[in-house]
Design an enzyme around this catalytic site. Structure first.
Site, mmCIF file in Angstrom:
data_model
loop_
_atom_site.group_PDB
_atom_site.id
_atom_site.type_symbol
_atom_site.label_atom_id
_atom_site.label_comp_id
_atom_site.label_asym_id
_atom_site.label_seq_id
_atom_site.Cartn_x
_atom_site.Cartn_y
_atom_site.Cartn_z
ATOM 1 C CG HIS A 81 -2.009 1.001 1.153
ATOM 2 N ND1 HIS A 81 -1.797 2.337 1.413
ATOM 3 C CD2 HIS A 81 -3.321 0.876 0.823
ATOM 4 C CE1 HIS A 81 -2.930 2.990 1.246
ATOM 5 N NE2 HIS A 81 -3.874 2.128 0.892
ATOM 6 C CD GLU A 153 -2.351 2.726 -2.918
ATOM 7 O OE1 GLU A 153 -2.787 3.163 -1.859
ATOM 8 O OE2 GLU A 153 -1.339 2.011 -2.992
#
Length: 194
Positions: A81, A153
Site C-alpha cells: 500500500h 493505486e
C-alpha cells in the site's frame, strides 16, 4: 477504527453489499480483526488485514506474520500500500517478501502498485508500475497467481483534489495485465483481478 467502530461499519455495509456481483473484502487494522470476523459472519463480506510481515517468526517486535493472520481467520492481506511505502519504508523488495509470506500462509494477496505525481509528470508511470508488478510477482507460480489481486493505486490522486480518469486508470490496468502476460501467459493474465 476501533473494534466497536469496525463492527458498526461492517454491520452498516452488510445489507448494502449483500447482492454484490463481486467479492467484498474489508481490510482492517490488526486490533479489529476478531471483531470484524465476528461482525461479518453470515454475510458475504470477507476480512483481510492491512499488512503482514515476511518472517514466520523472529525478533520483529510489533510485526504480525501472515501465519498469525491466518490463525486469526483472515483470508486476505494487502501488501505494498502506498502509505506503507511512503511512511514505513516498504520497498519493492519488501513488498515481494510480504507477498511471498502471505501466499505461503494460504492468504489471498492484494498487491498495490502505483505512481506519485512527480513520477507521472516525468512520464515514467509505465516503467515504474511494470517494475513494481514484476518484482511483487517474483517467484509466484501460475497457480499462486490465482490468489493475487493487483490494486492500481494512483497515489497522485489520493487526497490531492486531482482525480484519475477512467481512461488513465484503464491504461495502467492494461499495462499491468500486459506485464503479467509477459511473465506468464495471456490466458493466465486474463484471469487476474486488477
Amino acid at each position: 477504527k476501533t473494534p466497536a467502530e469496525a463492527k458498526e461499519l461492517i454491520t452498516a455495509i452488510a445489507p448494502l453489499v449483500k447482492d454484490a456481483g463481486c467479492d467484498v473484502v474489508a481490510c482492517v487494522p490488526y486490533v479489529d480483526i476478531a471483531t470484524a470476523i465476528e461482525a461479518a459472519k453470515g454475510t458475504n463480506i470477507k476480512i483481510g488485514a492491512e499488512n503482514c510481515h515476511w518472517a514466520v517468526s523472529g525478533a520483529f517486535t510489533g510485526e504480525i506474520s501472515a501465519e498469525m493472520l491466518k490463525a486469526c481467520g483472515v483470508e486476505y492481506v494487502i501488501t505494498g500500500h502506498s502509505e506503507r511505502r511512503t511512511y514505513f519504508g516498504d520497498t519493492d523488495v519488501t513488498v515481494q517478501k510480504r507477498t511471498r509470506a502471505a501466499l505461503d500462509a494460504g492468504l489471498t494477496v492484494i498487491v498495490c502498485v502505483g505512481e506519485y505525481l512527480e513520477q507521472r509528470e516525468q512520464g515514467i508511470t509505465d516503467e515504474l508500475v511494470a517494475m513494481q508488478t514484476k518484482i511483487a510477482l517474483g517467484g509466484v507460480t501460475e497457480e499462486e497467481l490465482k490468489r493475487i489481486i493487483i490494486a492500481y493505486e494512483p497515489v497522485w490522486a489520493i487526497g490531492t483534489g486531482r482525480t484519475a480518469t477512467a481512461q488513465q486508470a484503464n491504461e495502467v490496468c492494461a499495462l499491468i495485465r500486459n506485464t503479467i502476460a509477459g511473465l506468464y501467459r495471456w490466458e493466465t493474465a486474463d484471469d487476474v483481478v486488477i
